[in-house]
Design an enzyme around this catalytic site. Structure first.
Site, PDB file in Angstrom:
ATOM      1  N   CYS A  29       0.831  -1.210   0.000  1.00 14.92           N
ATOM      2  CA  CYS A  29       0.000   0.000   0.000  1.00 14.92           C
ATOM      3  C   CYS A  29       0.867   1.262   0.000  1.00 14.92           C
ATOM      4  O   CYS A  29       1.499   1.581   1.010  1.00 14.92           O
ATOM      5  CB  CYS A  29      -0.919  -0.042   1.211  1.00 14.92           C
ATOM      6  SG  CYS A  29      -1.876   1.452   1.452  1.00 14.92           S
ATOM      7  N   CYS A  32      -0.174   3.886   2.621  1.00 14.29           N
ATOM      8  CA  CYS A  32       0.215   3.428   3.962  1.00 14.29           C
ATOM      9  C   CYS A  32       1.668   3.793   4.236  1.00 14.29           C
ATOM     10  O   CYS A  32       2.011   4.251   5.328  1.00 14.29           O
ATOM     11  CB  CYS A  32       0.057   1.916   4.085  1.00 14.29           C
ATOM     12  SG  CYS A  32      -1.627   1.318   3.915  1.00 14.29           S
TER      13      CYS A  32
END
Length: 79
Positions: A29, A32
């Site tokens: 991600c 993230c």
């Protein structure tokens, strides 16, 4: 640096009695990884007042009855 939260230490983290914010992240991600340094800064700034931790969302199995706010692929959870 943010606390690494996993299945083994989740109950202990909750038992501290402090407000807790968990960032559920994934290695794939991008967003993230972008917010990871911010999460670490917040953990240092609020040390002793709020538990701020990170958890690999794919490996964590213990949460339920938690309010979840999804931000892109990142999950910030207030326990």
């Amino acid at each position: 640096m943010a606390l690494k939260i996993n299945n083994e230490n989740f109950a202990e983290v909750k038992a501290q009695g402090l407000p807790t914010v968990i960032d559920f992240w994934a290695t794939w991600c991008g967003p993230c990884r972008m917010v990871a340094p911010i999460i670490d800064e917040l953990a240092e700034e609020y040390d002793g007042k709020v538990v701020i931790g990170k958890c690999d969302g794919y490996l964590f199995k213990c949460f339920k009855n938690i309010v979840i706010s999804k931000f892109f692929f990142c999950w910030l959870v207030w326990v």
